[in-house]
Design a protein around this motif. Structure first.
Motif, mmCIF file in Angstrom:
data_model
loop_
_atom_site.group_PDB
_atom_site.id
_atom_site.type_symbol
_atom_site.label_atom_id
_atom_site.label_comp_id
_atom_site.label_asym_id
_atom_site.label_seq_id
_atom_site.Cartn_x
_atom_site.Cartn_y
_atom_site.Cartn_z
ATOM 1 N N LEU A 99 0.712 -1.263 -0.068
ATOM 2 C CA LEU A 99 0.253 0.026 0.076
ATOM 3 C C LEU A 99 0.867 1.117 0.004
ATOM 4 C CD1 LEU A 99 -2.874 -1.289 2.212
ATOM 5 C CD2 LEU A 99 -3.172 -0.017 -0.001
ATOM 6 N N ARG A 100 1.789 1.307 0.615
ATOM 7 C CA ARG A 100 2.945 2.480 0.607
ATOM 8 C C ARG A 100 3.361 2.736 -0.756
ATOM 9 N NH1 ARG A 100 5.337 0.265 5.535
ATOM 10 N NH2 ARG A 100 3.889 0.766 6.941
ATOM 11 N N GLN A 101 3.682 1.456 -1.464
ATOM 12 C CA GLN A 101 3.990 1.390 -2.954
ATOM 13 C C GLN A 101 3.027 2.215 -3.899
ATOM 14 O OE1 GLN A 101 5.222 -2.756 -3.054
ATOM 15 N NE2 GLN A 101 7.101 -2.060 -4.296
ATOM 16 N N VAL A 102 1.769 1.646 -3.710
ATOM 17 C CA VAL A 102 0.659 2.307 -4.135
ATOM 18 C C VAL A 102 0.680 3.842 -4.038
ATOM 19 C CG1 VAL A 102 -1.753 2.359 -4.149
ATOM 20 C CG2 VAL A 102 -0.818 0.113 -4.094
ATOM 21 N N ALA A 103 0.892 4.149 -2.736
ATOM 22 C CA ALA A 103 0.435 5.629 -2.531
ATOM 23 C C ALA A 103 1.826 6.470 -3.223
ATOM 24 C CB ALA A 103 0.713 5.818 -0.797
ATOM 25 N N GLY A 104 3.063 5.725 -3.219
ATOM 26 C CA GLY A 104 3.919 6.552 -4.144
ATOM 27 C C GLY A 104 3.383 6.728 -5.522
ATOM 28 N N ILE A 105 2.994 5.604 -5.965
ATOM 29 C CA ILE A 105 2.372 5.782 -7.438
ATOM 30 C C ILE A 105 1.495 6.706 -7.668
ATOM 31 C CG2 ILE A 105 1.329 4.554 -9.433
ATOM 32 C CD1 ILE A 105 2.741 2.013 -8.182
ATOM 33 N N VAL A 106 0.518 6.839 -6.872
ATOM 34 C CA VAL A 106 -0.947 7.837 -6.716
ATOM 35 C C VAL A 106 -0.111 9.366 -6.396
ATOM 36 C CG1 VAL A 106 -2.805 8.526 -5.915
ATOM 37 C CG2 VAL A 106 -2.353 5.945 -6.138
ATOM 38 N N ALA A 107 0.824 9.432 -5.503
ATOM 39 C CA ALA A 107 1.338 10.698 -5.449
ATOM 40 C C ALA A 107 2.019 11.144 -6.509
ATOM 41 C CB ALA A 107 2.254 10.668 -4.211
ATOM 42 N N ALA A 111 -3.749 4.990 3.121
ATOM 43 C CA ALA A 111 -2.137 4.977 2.677
ATOM 44 C C ALA A 111 -2.048 6.198 2.089
ATOM 45 C CB ALA A 111 -2.257 3.668 1.985
ATOM 46 N N LEU A 112 -2.972 6.805 1.301
ATOM 47 C CA LEU A 112 -2.917 7.908 0.544
ATOM 48 C C LEU A 112 -2.690 9.262 1.515
ATOM 49 C CD1 LEU A 112 -5.497 7.645 -2.551
ATOM 50 C CD2 LEU A 112 -2.798 6.938 -2.330
ATOM 51 N N ALA A 113 -3.415 9.072 2.493
ATOM 52 C CA ALA A 113 -3.446 10.126 3.393
ATOM 53 C C ALA A 113 -2.233 10.267 4.294
ATOM 54 C CB ALA A 113 -4.878 10.031 4.496
ATOM 55 N N ALA A 114 -1.549 9.022 4.565
ATOM 56 C CA ALA A 114 -0.385 9.011 5.359
ATOM 57 C C ALA A 114 0.927 9.580 4.343
ATOM 58 C CB ALA A 114 -0.171 7.466 5.532
ATOM 59 N N VAL A 115 0.680 9.658 3.120
ATOM 60 C CA VAL A 115 1.762 10.412 2.359
ATOM 61 C C VAL A 115 1.352 11.852 1.903
ATOM 62 C CG1 VAL A 115 2.751 8.092 1.412
ATOM 63 C CG2 VAL A 115 1.003 9.377 -0.002
ATOM 64 N N GLY A 116 0.356 12.228 3.062
ATOM 65 C CA GLY A 116 0.129 13.701 2.516
ATOM 66 C C GLY A 116 -1.058 13.986 1.555
ATOM 67 N N LEU A 117 -1.602 13.093 0.926
ATOM 68 C CA LEU A 117 -2.782 13.322 -0.091
ATOM 69 C C LEU A 117 -4.060 13.564 0.643
ATOM 70 C CD1 LEU A 117 -1.642 10.612 -2.917
ATOM 71 C CD2 LEU A 117 -1.310 13.264 -3.019
ATOM 72 N N ARG A 118 -5.073 14.167 -0.129
ATOM 73 C CA ARG A 118 -6.325 13.983 0.600
ATOM 74 C C ARG A 118 -7.183 13.156 -0.417
ATOM 75 N NH1 ARG A 118 -8.819 19.778 -0.274
ATOM 76 N NH2 ARG A 118 -6.706 20.075 -0.867
ATOM 77 N N ALA A 119 -7.635 12.153 0.532
ATOM 78 C CA ALA A 119 -8.233 10.985 -0.281
ATOM 79 C C ALA A 119 -9.602 10.495 0.349
ATOM 80 C CB ALA A 119 -7.257 9.921 -0.268
ATOM 81 N N ARG A 120 -10.585 9.878 -0.215
ATOM 82 C CA ARG A 120 -11.821 9.492 0.396
ATOM 83 C C ARG A 120 -12.389 8.366 -0.236
ATOM 84 N NH1 ARG A 120 -15.636 14.587 1.323
ATOM 85 N NH2 ARG A 120 -16.986 13.621 -0.005
ATOM 86 N N ALA A 121 -12.843 7.311 0.505
ATOM 87 C CA ALA A 121 -13.216 6.202 0.098
ATOM 88 C C ALA A 121 -14.569 6.419 -0.796
ATOM 89 C CB ALA A 121 -13.647 5.241 0.997
ATOM 90 N N VAL A 122 -15.059 5.808 -1.785
ATOM 91 C CA VAL A 122 -16.416 5.948 -2.431
ATOM 92 C C VAL A 122 -16.573 4.457 -2.835
ATOM 93 C CG1 VAL A 122 -17.372 6.832 -4.625
ATOM 94 C CG2 VAL A 122 -15.459 8.216 -3.575
#
Ligand code: ASP
Ligand code: MG
Length: 475
Positions: free
Chosen positions: A17-25, A128-139
């Motif tokens: 999930l941290r890798q995913v967060a990096g890719i999304v960021a 995971a996204l929030a943990a790297v500083g992104l704003r994110a919300r489940a839908v």
């Protein structure tokens, strides 16, 4: 906008999930992004076991431990909210499992249970996204994807979905990344549906088309669409480009990378699909798009087990007004894996083994003929897929010859309704051997000969060429 879809292994635990967060960021820096997430690997299987085999002991506890531990490891500003959402969802699951309905409602209930995996995982991904500083919300995609009521394998309705999705997007806060459940939709009555096993890819394509995305990225655990299944052919290589038609045939004929229904919405909307590896994000992956010069040489060998071959006297079929045998089966919802076209006296079709009896009934124009349906179970099917590969009239003959020369006992060589694949049916235990041998003969040899010709333009034209007349005689 870009859709980034992450599969079950990509969201399987905090490290991934941290890798995913990096890719999304990285993507968010340059594009508007919507994320689509699968259930964590193994979760949907466990839910299927719970509903179909009543293996329910410890399930809720196991899911709680796995998801809550993941959230704890990820930390970040949304961890507490994510944990609460997970607990709520598991309370709902427990209530559902305790209230299994009778027949009429059972299919809808089953889908509500199966959808739980994605309805849990999106909270982890958002955390995971929030943990790297992104704003994110489940839908929950039940709010966005409108489907028919074909529980277990529902079809998205494009117009209704587009209307819903655009209204949703209009109200969505700029700069927040939506993390949308894959696999899940809702029928017009609002009942939860699922899009078929592996259907999160299709969710990504349906949402991409509805929201007018420029690109649909499928992030998975392989480096793109490979020339053969890597578990069988370790030296299979990823293809840089692939046509929609070839990708669809690969998916229908045993390739596991993309769900077969992914291509249609993307192709209709003209949106390329890019298949990439979460574990090797530096690799370019495979771009699936319209057929053109770049895709002309992309070829894949694939195949599947559990195939039955049926054959009936042709007499009666062509005059009986039934349409073709293949279309008759397809209208009844039976997947036709291949069919003979030119045989004068008999009609042969390959279907998934579980459909043998139903197919036999449909193929016999009257009860008298039913006894004359030849069945051959426990077969496997190998396929060579490539743009226009079956367009020439010699396609079947050449594949048959080639398999003979490879000492593989062919039961039948068949066509598809697509010009992009030709298939052969063999006895069951030959699948791995056939895929390996065909990959060596068709793809490795062809690649080598093209390499030789580029480096030594005067070298004689390939071993490939004489062996492979059925590739359309391409140099
Ligand atoms: N979770 C679903 C499945 O395992 C859908 C998906 O992963 O694409 O089939
Ligand atoms: Mg998948």
């Amino acid at each position: 906008m870009r859709i980034l879809k992450f599969g079950g292994t990509s969201v399987a635990g905090p490290v991934r999930l941290r890798q995913v967060a990096g890719i999304v960021a990285a993507a968010v820096r340059r594009h508007e992004v919507a994320v689509v997430a699968s259930a964590q690997a193994g979760v949907t299987d466990a839910l299927v076991a719970a509903v179909d085999r009543r293996e329910r002991a410890g399930l809720v506890e196991h899911l709680a431990a796995r998801h809550l531990r993941g959230i704890e490891a990820l930390g970040g500003p949304q961890a507490a909210a994510a944990a609460e959402a997970v607990r709520d969802r598991l309370t709902t699951l427990e209530a559902l499992l305790g209230a299994e309905p009778a027949n009429g409602e059972h299919a809808a209930w089953r889908d509500a249970v199966l959808a739980t995996g994605e309805r849990l995982s999106v909270h982890l991904v958002a955390a995971a996204l929030a943990a790297v500083g992104l704003r994110a919300r489940a839908v929950d995609a039940a709010e966005l994807i409108v489907t028919d009521s074909g529980f277990g394998n529902a079809n998205a309705q494009p117009a209704a979905t587009r209307e819903r999705a655009l209204a949703w997007k209009g109200a969505w806060p700029d700069g927040t990344v939506p993390v949308i459940t894959g696999f899940v939709g809702a029928d017009p009555q609002g009942r939860t549906t699922t899009l078929g096993r592996g259907g999160s890819d299709t969710s990504a394509a349906v949402l991409g088309a509805a929201l007018g995305a420029r690109r649909i990225e499928i992030w998975t655990d392989v480096e793109g669409v490979l020339t053969a299944p890597p578990r069988i052919v370790p030296n299979a290589v990823p293809l840089p480009t692939l046509s929609f038609g070839v990708a669809r045939e690969v998916a229908l004929l045993g390739g596991k990378v993309l769900h077969p229904r992914t291509m249609e919405p993307a192709e209709a909307a003209g949106i390329p699909i890019v298949v990439r590896s979460t574990f090797a994000p530096q690799q370019p992956g495979t771009v699936v798009g319209p057929a053109d010069r770049r895709t002309a040489h992309a070829r894949v060998v694939t195949g599947l087990d559990g195939v039955a071959l049926l054959s009936v006297p042709a007499h009666g079929w062509w005059s009986g007004g039934f349409g073709t045998p293949a279309s008759r089966l397809q209208e009844a919802g039976i997947t036709v894996l291949g069919f003979s076209r030119d045989e004068p006296s008999r009609v042969t079709v390959a279907v998934p083994q579980g459909e043998t009896e139903r197919a036999a009934d449909l193929l016999a124009p009257d009860t008298d003929a039913a006894s004359r349906v030849d069945r051959r179970a426990d077969c496997c099917l190998v396929a060579v897929v490539g743009d226009g590969i079956a367009a020439g009239w010699r396609a079947e003959a050449s594949l048959g010859d080639l398999l003979d020369r490879l000492h593989l006992p062919v039961v039948a060589v068949l066509r598809r309704s697509s010009p992009d694949a030709v298939v052969a049916v063999l006895r069951g235990h030959f699948l791995r051997r056939a895929i390996k041998a065909l990959h060596g003969a068709v793809i490795a040899a062809d690649r080598l000969s093209r390499l030789e010709r580029t480096t030594h333009p005067s070298s004689p034209r390939s071993w490939g060429e004489t062996r492979l007349a059925w590739q359309g005689g391409r140099p």
